[in-house]
Design an enzyme around this catalytic site. Structure first.
Site, mmCIF file in Angstrom:
data_model
loop_
_atom_site.group_PDB
_atom_site.id
_atom_site.type_symbol
_atom_site.label_atom_id
_atom_site.label_comp_id
_atom_site.label_asym_id
_atom_site.label_seq_id
_atom_site.Cartn_x
_atom_site.Cartn_y
_atom_site.Cartn_z
ATOM 1 N N ALA A 60 0.858 -1.184 0.000
ATOM 2 C CA ALA A 60 0.000 0.000 0.000
ATOM 3 C C ALA A 60 0.894 1.234 0.000
ATOM 4 O O ALA A 60 1.745 1.384 0.880
ATOM 5 C CB ALA A 60 -0.909 -0.004 1.227
ATOM 6 N N VAL A 86 4.282 -1.238 3.570
ATOM 7 C CA VAL A 86 4.230 0.177 3.205
ATOM 8 C C VAL A 86 5.138 0.437 2.009
ATOM 9 O O VAL A 86 6.343 0.182 2.057
ATOM 10 C CB VAL A 86 4.643 1.067 4.390
ATOM 11 C CG1 VAL A 86 4.590 2.543 3.982
ATOM 12 C CG2 VAL A 86 3.739 0.813 5.593
ATOM 13 N N LYS A 87 4.553 0.953 0.958
ATOM 14 C CA LYS A 87 5.267 1.210 -0.293
ATOM 15 C C LYS A 87 5.767 2.653 -0.291
ATOM 16 O O LYS A 87 4.979 3.596 -0.185
ATOM 17 C CB LYS A 87 4.325 0.960 -1.464
ATOM 18 C CG LYS A 87 4.986 0.687 -2.798
ATOM 19 C CD LYS A 87 3.917 0.269 -3.800
ATOM 20 C CE LYS A 87 4.501 -0.111 -5.141
ATOM 21 N NZ LYS A 87 3.435 -0.473 -6.101
ATOM 22 N N VAL A 88 7.094 2.801 -0.417
ATOM 23 C CA VAL A 88 7.748 4.101 -0.276
ATOM 24 C C VAL A 88 8.581 4.389 -1.521
ATOM 25 O O VAL A 88 9.311 3.515 -1.996
ATOM 26 C CB VAL A 88 8.658 4.110 0.974
ATOM 27 C CG1 VAL A 88 9.335 5.457 1.134
ATOM 28 C CG2 VAL A 88 7.865 3.747 2.223
#
Length: 217
Positions: A60, A86-88
């Protein structure tokens, strides 16, 4: 090799899950918009709906580009469901955020990676996954698969645990070549996964078996 599907379409996710080989899902703001999912609350609810379909990790993506914003959004996403990663983005503030999350046990996927140096930084910061976009490199006449090979070599040299998630996979041969090069994960459309099923000799052989069976029964 893990198979992720790159979509926000729940029907396609269910179809891939029913096939029995799906290990996770990746999404991004563009994919959400494609499905008509807009507004922060609707997007968060959609992530949870995806998690309720699949058994594996669901990436996400944060929207903020500053450290404080990424931390705030990332912690909110991580609290949604235990499967959330968590997509960064691979930017300076993103590397700082990945380190922050890593130190606190929050899993991350470093996205928009286009060079070995970027992948090295992501691994050193403690990213769970690194996502080199091989299809987008191919689009500009650059060998995206070579990037997978270079990252694999660097990670093996130093024993990094970060998983190579081959992203922007466009077709079945991308999947095969990434598997040969040692990518830990691929993410692509449902067609790239289902394409592995196809071979004309399989179709010919099955047709013959069925015809022979009908002759004697």
């Amino acid at each position: 090799m893990k198979f992720f599907i790159d979509t926000a379409n729940l029907d396609q996710i269910r179809e891939a899950q029913d096939l029995g080989v799906l290990d996770g899902v990746t999404t991004n703001p563009s994919l959400m918009a494609k499905e008509g999912i807009t507004g922060r609350n609707n997007i968060l609810k959609h992530y949870v709906a995806i998690c309720n379909i699949v058994d594996g990790d669901v990436s996400a993506e944060v929207i903020a580009t500053d450290f404080e914003g990424m931390v705030r959004e990332g912690e909110e996403l991580a609290e949604l469901h235990e499967q959330i990663v968590v997509k960064v983005p691979m930017i300076k503030e993103g590397v700082k955020a990945i380190k922050y999350f890593s130190d606190r046990g929050i899993r991350t996927n470093c996205t928009l990676v286009f060079s070995p140096g970027q992948a090295l930084l992501a691994a050193k910061a403690g990213a769970t996954y690194v996502s080199p976009f091989i299809g987008r490199l191919d689009d500009i006449s650059t060998d995206g698969l070579n990037l997978i090979a270079e990252i694999r070599l660097i990670y093996d040299n130093y024993g990094y645990d970060t998983q190579i998630l081959a992203a922007s996979v466009r077709h079945t041969m991308h999947v095969i070549e990434c598997a040969k090069l040692g990518a830990d994960v691929m993410t692509g459309p449902l067609s790239s996964i289902e394409g592995l099923l196809n071979h004309p000799l399989t179709d010919i052989g099955l047709a013959k078996f069925l015809a022979d069976y009908k002759k004697g029964n």
